[in-house]
Design an enzyme around this catalytic site. Sequence first.
Site, mmCIF file in Angstrom:
data_model
loop_
_atom_site.group_PDB
_atom_site.id
_atom_site.type_symbol
_atom_site.label_atom_id
_atom_site.label_comp_id
_atom_site.label_asym_id
_atom_site.label_seq_id
_atom_site.Cartn_x
_atom_site.Cartn_y
_atom_site.Cartn_z
ATOM 1 N N GLY A 9 0.828 -1.199 0.000
ATOM 2 C CA GLY A 9 0.000 0.000 0.000
ATOM 3 C C GLY A 9 0.860 1.245 0.000
ATOM 4 N N GLY A 11 2.204 3.139 2.443
ATOM 5 C CA GLY A 11 3.383 3.150 3.308
ATOM 6 C C GLY A 11 4.443 2.166 2.862
ATOM 7 N N VAL A 75 0.942 -13.204 4.992
ATOM 8 C CA VAL A 75 1.663 -13.443 6.238
ATOM 9 C C VAL A 75 0.745 -14.165 7.212
ATOM 10 C CG1 VAL A 75 2.793 -12.345 8.208
ATOM 11 C CG2 VAL A 75 3.137 -11.429 5.910
ATOM 12 N N GLU A 166 -17.962 11.330 -0.687
ATOM 13 C CA GLU A 166 -17.636 11.163 -2.103
ATOM 14 C C GLU A 166 -18.537 10.130 -2.761
ATOM 15 O OE1 GLU A 166 -12.937 12.396 -1.456
ATOM 16 O OE2 GLU A 166 -13.520 10.297 -1.537
ATOM 17 N N ASP A 304 -1.953 2.760 8.622
ATOM 18 C CA ASP A 304 -3.225 2.741 9.339
ATOM 19 C C ASP A 304 -3.226 1.818 10.544
ATOM 20 O OD1 ASP A 304 -4.040 4.367 7.327
ATOM 21 O OD2 ASP A 304 -5.421 2.954 6.398
ATOM 22 N N ALA A 322 -3.680 8.556 3.298
ATOM 23 C CA ALA A 322 -2.523 8.186 2.489
ATOM 24 C C ALA A 322 -1.282 9.033 2.767
ATOM 25 C CB ALA A 322 -2.895 8.251 1.004
#
Length: 424
Positions: A9, A11, A75, A166, A304, A322
């Site tokens: 993502g 990060g 994982v 949105e 997050d 983000a």
Amino acid sequence: MRVVVIGGGFGGLQAAKHLATAPVDLTLVDRRNFHLFQPLTYQVATGALSPGEVAYPLRAIFRRQRNVRVLLAEVMSFDIEGRQIHLAETSLSYDTLIVAGGSHYSYFGHDDWRRHAPEVKSLESALQTRARILSAFEAAETEPDPDRRQALLTFVVVGAGPTGVEMAGQIGELARTTLRGEFRSIDSGRSRVILIETADRVLTTFPPSLSRKAGRSLESLGVTVMLERTVVAIDEEAVTVAAPDGSTERIAARNPIWAAGVEASKLASQLAELSGAELDRAGRVTVEPDLTLPGHPEVLVLGDMVRVRSPNGGIQPLLGVAPVAMQQGRYAAKLIRARLSGHPIGPFHYLDKGNLATIGRARAVADLHAVRLSGFLAWAVWLVVHLSYLVGFQNRLIVFIRWFISFVTHGRGARLITSTGDDS
């Protein structure tokens, strides 16, 4: 040095990209083979963009970095004492580990609501939502019963944060402009779009003045905003909401959409249990000011799924957006590079550049701290920022062209029903 990054993502991708030229052997692990630009998944859900325009293959990003390996895997567990990660089929050893597992929507203990009210955080759920929305109009076209027809044409969005606002605005535009005149038995413009929020205003992370402007923009698109209402039940026929006085209202709606509350990846609780770190109510693990896991400086956790301690011992007030994850990813890479060179760096500090939310065509709000914008100018800023964050020149170009054509024609070129919309 062997570096493993979990999560492709915002990060994880930033950390990997800024370590790609460092003297390390880097492995990037993700359950998907693509990086998803989550801020635009709602546009996939409403037919404005296609899936490939908001996603980019991870292997393509790193094809020229010979020291970077990409693994499609999930994982299963960590062995932080032995410095190993257990995947479904194999294990990986590391010297430094970066975990950026992200988050998912929380249904606040009502996971049975998920099948009735999908979210739009993942690409799969965005496509499911697109199918449900478009199928509702198709079903209404042949539905003889007026009450059932109205229920099919009632869309309830739960949560008035940026995604909810949105989403509601996009559905309003879809019904009142894009689809207007395409059906013969129904008037799509008479669809009901209802936005439900527990708080007393929409966009609570924005200044009240911008919240009010966003609310007026939603109303101009035909969206009914219900504030200080809590969802207490969702089934295949209706959404039930409770008012502050305890009274309830059952809204006949076949198309609820969830955009309320998030909780951290389960990887956060695994790391907390192994290290003794604190977890908050959203399942986020508490990390040190340099983003390291308490007692394990070789493990960095970001995005997050974390809350970050301040140097004074408090908690930094960071939003799950983000820009925060991206800055943390770059910081993690900088920290590892500093360790390799033997030059220490200070704690992580987030540079808050502001907050943006779009409501619809030429409608947006922007809190840039020094300046607060609304309307067309805020919308233009929103366009530029989101185009700059997209991965891949091709995606930026295609999305720009899509938006330009949509602005001129009010059209949406990705209104395809590719599934029944009922897949769980």
